[in-house]
Scaffold this motif. Structure first.
Motif, PDB file in Angstrom:
ATOM      1  N   PHE A 108       0.830  -1.199   0.000  1.00 36.54           N
ATOM      2  CA  PHE A 108       0.000   0.000   0.000  1.00 36.54           C
ATOM      3  C   PHE A 108       0.875   1.264   0.000  1.00 36.54           C
ATOM      4  O   PHE A 108       0.679   2.188  -0.800  1.00 36.54           O
ATOM      5  CB  PHE A 108      -0.917  -0.021   1.229  1.00 36.54           C
ATOM      6  CG  PHE A 108      -1.654   1.256   1.469  1.00 36.54           C
ATOM      7  CD1 PHE A 108      -2.759   1.591   0.701  1.00 36.54           C
ATOM      8  CD2 PHE A 108      -1.233   2.140   2.453  1.00 36.54           C
ATOM      9  CE1 PHE A 108      -3.426   2.779   0.917  1.00 36.54           C
ATOM     10  CE2 PHE A 108      -1.900   3.326   2.677  1.00 36.54           C
ATOM     11  CZ  PHE A 108      -3.000   3.653   1.902  1.00 36.54           C
ATOM     12  N   ALA A 109       1.866   1.294   0.906  1.00 33.45           N
ATOM     13  CA  ALA A 109       2.695   2.490   1.055  1.00 33.45           C
ATOM     14  C   ALA A 109       3.504   2.772  -0.210  1.00 33.45           C
ATOM     15  O   ALA A 109       3.650   3.929  -0.613  1.00 33.45           O
ATOM     16  CB  ALA A 109       3.625   2.338   2.255  1.00 33.45           C
ATOM     17  N   VAL A 110       4.017   1.711  -0.863  1.00 36.09           N
ATOM     18  CA  VAL A 110       4.834   1.929  -2.060  1.00 36.09           C
ATOM     19  C   VAL A 110       3.966   2.444  -3.208  1.00 36.09           C
ATOM     20  O   VAL A 110       4.322   3.423  -3.874  1.00 36.09           O
ATOM     21  CB  VAL A 110       5.572   0.625  -2.462  1.00 36.09           C
ATOM     22  CG1 VAL A 110       6.161   0.754  -3.857  1.00 36.09           C
ATOM     23  CG2 VAL A 110       6.669   0.313  -1.464  1.00 36.09           C
ATOM     24  N   VAL A 111       2.811   1.812  -3.417  1.00 36.83           N
ATOM     25  CA  VAL A 111       1.951   2.232  -4.531  1.00 36.83           C
ATOM     26  C   VAL A 111       1.519   3.691  -4.332  1.00 36.83           C
ATOM     27  O   VAL A 111       1.696   4.536  -5.215  1.00 36.83           O
ATOM     28  CB  VAL A 111       0.720   1.306  -4.655  1.00 36.83           C
ATOM     29  CG1 VAL A 111      -0.281   1.888  -5.639  1.00 36.83           C
ATOM     30  CG2 VAL A 111       1.162  -0.081  -5.100  1.00 36.83           C
ATOM     31  N   VAL A 112       0.986   4.002  -3.163  1.00 31.86           N
ATOM     32  CA  VAL A 112       0.498   5.362  -2.923  1.00 31.86           C
ATOM     33  C   VAL A 112       1.668   6.353  -2.858  1.00 31.86           C
ATOM     34  O   VAL A 112       1.616   7.437  -3.434  1.00 31.86           O
ATOM     35  CB  VAL A 112      -0.330   5.414  -1.617  1.00 31.86           C
ATOM     36  CG1 VAL A 112      -0.782   6.837  -1.335  1.00 31.86           C
ATOM     37  CG2 VAL A 112      -1.522   4.493  -1.729  1.00 31.86           C
ATOM     38  N   GLY A 113       2.727   5.959  -2.159  1.00 31.75           N
ATOM     39  CA  GLY A 113       3.872   6.866  -1.977  1.00 31.75           C
ATOM     40  C   GLY A 113       4.557   7.199  -3.287  1.00 31.75           C
ATOM     41  O   GLY A 113       4.842   8.368  -3.568  1.00 31.75           O
ATOM     42  N   VAL A 114       4.816   6.176  -4.119  1.00 32.50           N
ATOM     43  CA  VAL A 114       5.510   6.430  -5.388  1.00 32.50           C
ATOM     44  C   VAL A 114       4.630   7.267  -6.321  1.00 32.50           C
ATOM     45  O   VAL A 114       5.098   8.212  -6.956  1.00 32.50           O
ATOM     46  CB  VAL A 114       5.929   5.105  -6.054  1.00 32.50           C
ATOM     47  CG1 VAL A 114       6.415   5.337  -7.479  1.00 32.50           C
ATOM     48  CG2 VAL A 114       7.026   4.430  -5.237  1.00 32.50           C
ATOM     49  N   THR A 115       3.339   6.946  -6.370  1.00 31.00           N
ATOM     50  CA  THR A 115       2.434   7.737  -7.213  1.00 31.00           C
ATOM     51  C   THR A 115       2.424   9.201  -6.762  1.00 31.00           C
ATOM     52  O   THR A 115       2.570  10.117  -7.587  1.00 31.00           O
ATOM     53  CB  THR A 115       0.995   7.178  -7.127  1.00 31.00           C
ATOM     54  OG1 THR A 115       1.047   5.771  -7.321  1.00 31.00           O
ATOM     55  CG2 THR A 115       0.107   7.805  -8.167  1.00 31.00           C
ATOM     56  N   ALA A 116       2.284   9.401  -5.460  1.00 33.02           N
ATOM     57  CA  ALA A 116       2.246  10.769  -4.949  1.00 33.02           C
ATOM     58  C   ALA A 116       3.565  11.489  -5.231  1.00 33.02           C
ATOM     59  O   ALA A 116       3.582  12.653  -5.644  1.00 33.02           O
ATOM     60  CB  ALA A 116       1.964  10.762  -3.447  1.00 33.02           C
ATOM     61  N   GLY A 117       4.683  10.787  -5.037  1.00 38.50           N
ATOM     62  CA  GLY A 117       5.993  11.388  -5.281  1.00 38.50           C
ATOM     63  C   GLY A 117       6.168  11.769  -6.749  1.00 38.50           C
ATOM     64  O   GLY A 117       6.717  12.821  -7.080  1.00 38.50           O
ATOM     65  N   LEU A 137       4.328  15.418   5.165  1.00 37.96           N
ATOM     66  CA  LEU A 137       4.846  15.906   6.441  1.00 37.96           C
ATOM     67  C   LEU A 137       3.871  15.586   7.574  1.00 37.96           C
ATOM     68  O   LEU A 137       4.272  15.162   8.669  1.00 37.96           O
ATOM     69  CB  LEU A 137       5.060  17.416   6.351  1.00 37.96           C
ATOM     70  CG  LEU A 137       5.870  18.016   7.488  1.00 37.96           C
ATOM     71  CD1 LEU A 137       7.275  17.467   7.478  1.00 37.96           C
ATOM     72  CD2 LEU A 137       5.890  19.526   7.374  1.00 37.96           C
ATOM     73  N   LEU A 138       2.593  15.753   7.277  1.00 36.24           N
ATOM     74  CA  LEU A 138       1.565  15.440   8.278  1.00 36.24           C
ATOM     75  C   LEU A 138       1.629  13.950   8.613  1.00 36.24           C
ATOM     76  O   LEU A 138       1.563  13.549   9.780  1.00 36.24           O
ATOM     77  CB  LEU A 138       0.189  15.818   7.728  1.00 36.24           C
ATOM     78  CG  LEU A 138      -0.913  15.996   8.760  1.00 36.24           C
ATOM     79  CD1 LEU A 138      -0.573  17.140   9.694  1.00 36.24           C
ATOM     80  CD2 LEU A 138      -2.243  16.260   8.074  1.00 36.24           C
ATOM     81  N   GLY A 139       1.776  13.131   7.566  1.00 31.34           N
ATOM     82  CA  GLY A 139       1.853  11.685   7.769  1.00 31.34           C
ATOM     83  C   GLY A 139       3.023  11.294   8.667  1.00 31.34           C
ATOM     84  O   GLY A 139       2.921  10.379   9.476  1.00 31.34           O
ATOM     85  N   LEU A 140       4.148  12.010   8.527  1.00 29.95           N
ATOM     86  CA  LEU A 140       5.333  11.717   9.337  1.00 29.95           C
ATOM     87  C   LEU A 140       5.130  12.118  10.790  1.00 29.95           C
ATOM     88  O   LEU A 140       5.913  11.762  11.650  1.00 29.95           O
ATOM     89  CB  LEU A 140       6.553  12.476   8.790  1.00 29.95           C
ATOM     90  CG  LEU A 140       7.140  11.994   7.473  1.00 29.95           C
ATOM     91  CD1 LEU A 140       8.200  12.959   6.986  1.00 29.95           C
ATOM     92  CD2 LEU A 140       7.728  10.607   7.644  1.00 29.95           C
ATOM     93  N   GLY A 194       4.308   8.960   3.681  1.00 34.61           N
ATOM     94  CA  GLY A 194       4.962  10.263   3.639  1.00 34.61           C
ATOM     95  C   GLY A 194       6.436  10.147   3.315  1.00 34.61           C
ATOM     96  O   GLY A 194       6.957  10.839   2.429  1.00 34.61           O
ATOM     97  N   PHE A 195       7.103   9.230   4.011  1.00 36.76           N
ATOM     98  CA  PHE A 195       8.538   9.040   3.802  1.00 36.76           C
ATOM     99  C   PHE A 195       8.818   8.584   2.373  1.00 36.76           C
ATOM    100  O   PHE A 195       9.686   9.127   1.681  1.00 36.76           O
ATOM    101  CB  PHE A 195       9.056   8.019   4.819  1.00 36.76           C
ATOM    102  CG  PHE A 195      10.502   7.679   4.676  1.00 36.76           C
ATOM    103  CD1 PHE A 195      11.466   8.642   4.929  1.00 36.76           C
ATOM    104  CD2 PHE A 195      10.897   6.411   4.285  1.00 36.76           C
ATOM    105  CE1 PHE A 195      12.810   8.337   4.790  1.00 36.76           C
ATOM    106  CE2 PHE A 195      12.236   6.094   4.145  1.00 36.76           C
ATOM    107  CZ  PHE A 195      13.206   7.059   4.402  1.00 36.76           C
TER     108      PHE A 195
END
Lengths: 314, 283
Positions: A108-117, A137-140, A194-195
């Motif tokens: 989940f984190a990779v799919v959402v994180g990479v797309t957002a990035g 930043l909020l997520g962190l 976030g990270f």
């Protein structure tokens, strides 16, 4: 590649030896007698002495250490005082649950994180970029277990969509298993999004600035093709390392999140051992998690060397 | 650089004051610190006194954040909790700063000691840091001091790595050989000159350590390895509220929001400091 592998394995071996020494040394941190700390104040000296010898604490320090290394080399992490069974067996029995939770969260984190990035990098310094960076930043800044409690409040208590906790094994009912895992995996994954988004954005920005991307752009390729076809594959390579880093945080986070959702993984075992002062489980659990983490990172590093030849020569 | 010169120069200070996230973060953190320091004067109720007639009261004009199962005022408890949570965060940053600077500086400056020190740090980093802190705190016996020690052990290795990286770069610069040529001792060069120039990334890192420690303290309290009661920290208030999630969610929600404000402020502060003090790290 051969010499890279040998160097990497030798390094991992040294760290592993130190990691097991540290796990062993944990028992020295106990103020006073660990056996007396486990038993309550009414324990007779004879009971304490029996437990001491069961834990091997009546032996000399070198004997204890030789015993510890001898045992762990054969995969024996000792006996849990509380559960009265083998620590390795208890850990291995619970490993699939914790790994499944961490893997779902990672996906989940990779799919959402990479797309957002990616979206942020392509729209560098415009509003989508700022929105993604603010959200990241909020997520962190959100405590994972609190997020889990709020998720329970919203999706289980108020809306009643998903169970508030508990666990059904995959073999029993895959559908029910997934229903039990959605909220915990979302909780654990969201904290890492976030990270990953920050790292993906940085890596993508770096790649978009490369000459070959400008060439692709200049020869008139469609923007989408340049970004997804030319830049993304190379921008993803550093994300491999991020997966290695994040796996540690995910294993640690899983320990906490399992508490929130009453999931019978390694985390519940360790937290139960904290309350009971069941030292063999604490020592074995720490060592076990470190070995899992080191293995994941070993695989990640080797994969990295496969996709990026420069690493092998460094 | 002379010894009298401040670690953060005038030009850097001016850039910081113009940096948006640094200023927002600074205001959030400052507000939190002021509340924590003045908690005795600000709390509307005694945070420890129970009131059976006001059990589990929802947020209203008298109790802005509601009350818990003993009738204790949550707003007052969060204010006092800020004191313990921030103290743990600050002390962890100081302890990890000292341990990380010493080990990282020595490893970076003396090649013979580099391998042994950094392998130990690698080993410490192999444990999931939250679990390491949890287990160390539990084994030492949960107390405020032991929580700080546990969190410092978990955050020192990364800090050491960052200091080592800066020292490795500085070590090769001309001013180091210049100092050596006029007869300065190795330790003098390291601690008086090199470390001053390596301070930027360290300050940035310690801001993040502060944030990590506030988050980790809450998690530790949640699993029962935090500072023991009756001391209220953000984490322990949430942990106590867990049993009353259905009938009194405010006990859990408000201290969590306080953590977010605090950690968000520190992260913003850290991002601002990073942009100005540590030009190498940009993402």
């Amino acid at each position: 590649m051969g010499s890279f592998l040998i160097r990497r394995l030798a390094g991992a071996f040294v760290v592993l030896a130190l990691v097991s020494l540290m796990s062993f040394a944990l028992i020295w941190l106990v103020p006073g007698d660990p056996a007396a700390a486990f038993l309550d104040a009414s324990a007779t000296p004879a009971q304490i002495a029996t437990l001491r010898s069961a834990l091997g604490l009546d032996l000399s320090l070198p004997q204890q250490m030789i015993g510890w290394y001898g045992r762990i080399l054969s995969g024996d992490l000792g006996q849990s005082i509380l559960l009265n069974r083998s620590v390795s067996a208890a850990l291995i029995e619970r490993l699939p649950v914790t790994l499944a939770l961490a893997a779902l969260a990672l996906a989940f984190a990779v799919v959402v994180g990479v797309t957002a990035g990616l979206v942020a990098a392509v729209n560098h310094n415009r509003w989508p970029d700022q929105a993604v960076m603010t959200a990241a930043l909020l997520g962190l800044s959100v405590p994972d277990f609190w997020l889990g409690l709020v998720m329970v409040l919203v999706f289980a208590v108020s809306l009643g969509w998903l169970p508030s906790g508990g666990f059904t094994s995959f073999t029993q009912s895959p559908g029910e298993w997934l229903r039990c895992m959605i909220l915990p995996a979302l909780t654990l994954g969201l904290v890492q999004v976030g990270f990953i988004a920050r790292m993906a954005r940085a890596s993508m920005l770096d790649t978009l600035g490369q000459d070959y991307v400008r060439t692709a752009d200049a020869k008139g390729l469609a923007k989408l093709r340049v970004v997804l076809g030319h830049a993304l594959p190379n921008a993803l390579i550093p994300i491999l390392t991020v997966i290695g880093i994040v796996s540690g945080a995910l294993l640690g986070g899983a320990v906490i999140v399992e508490q929130v959702f009453s999931i019978p993984g390694i985390g519940r075992l360790i937290v139960g051992a904290i309350a009971a002062r069941d030292f063999p489980v604490l020592q074995g659990g720490l060592l076990f998690l470190a070995v899992v983490y080191l293995s994941i990172n070993l695989v990640v590093d080797i994969l990295y060397a496969v996709v990026d030849p420069r690493v092998r020569l460094a | 650089m002379s010894a009298a010169e401040p670690l953060v120069g005038r030009a850097a200070l001016r850039r910081l004051l113009r940096h948006r996230s640094f200023m927002i973060g600074g205001v959030l953190v400052l507000a939190m610190v002021l509340v924590a320091l003045a908690a005795d004067l600000l709390t509307p109720f005694d945070p420890l006194r129970s009131n059976i007639r006001a059990r589990l009261v929802a947020p209203d004009a008298a109790h802005w954040f509601g009350t818990d199962h003993f009738g204790r005022d949550i707003l007052s408890r969060v204010m006092i909790g800020a004191r313990i949570s921030l103290a743990i965060g600050a002390l962890t940053a100081i302890l990890a700063g000292i341990a990380g600077t010493l080990s990282g500086a020595v490893a970076g400056f003396f090649p013979r000691l580099d391998q042994p020190i950094m392998r130990v740090m690698d080993a410490l980093m192999a444990f999931p840091s939250i679990v390491l802190a949890m287990v160390v705190s539990a084994v030492l016996g949960a107390s405020l001091t032991n929580v700080v020690i546990a969190l410092a052990i978990a955050t020192t290795p990364h800090t050491a790595r960052i200091v080592r990286a800066s020292v490795l770069l500085e070590r090769e610069l001309d001013y180091v050989s210049a100092a050596r040529s006029i007869g300065a001792g190795e330790l003098t060069i390291l601690f008086k000159h090199v470390l001053r120039n390596a301070a930027g990334p360290l300050i940035v890192r310690l801001t993040y350590v502060f944030a990590i420690a506030v988050l980790a303290e809450a998690a530790l309290s949640f699993v029962g390895a935090g500072p023991p009661p009756p001391a209220a920290s953000f984490g322990s208030i949430i942990a106590q509220g867990r049993d009353f999630m259905r009938e009194a969610p405010w006990i859990t929600v408000f201290p969590g929001l306080a953590i977010i404000v605090c950690v968000l402020g520190l992260n913003l502060l850290g991002d601002g400091l990073r942009d100005v003090l540590d030009p190498r790290l940009k993402f």
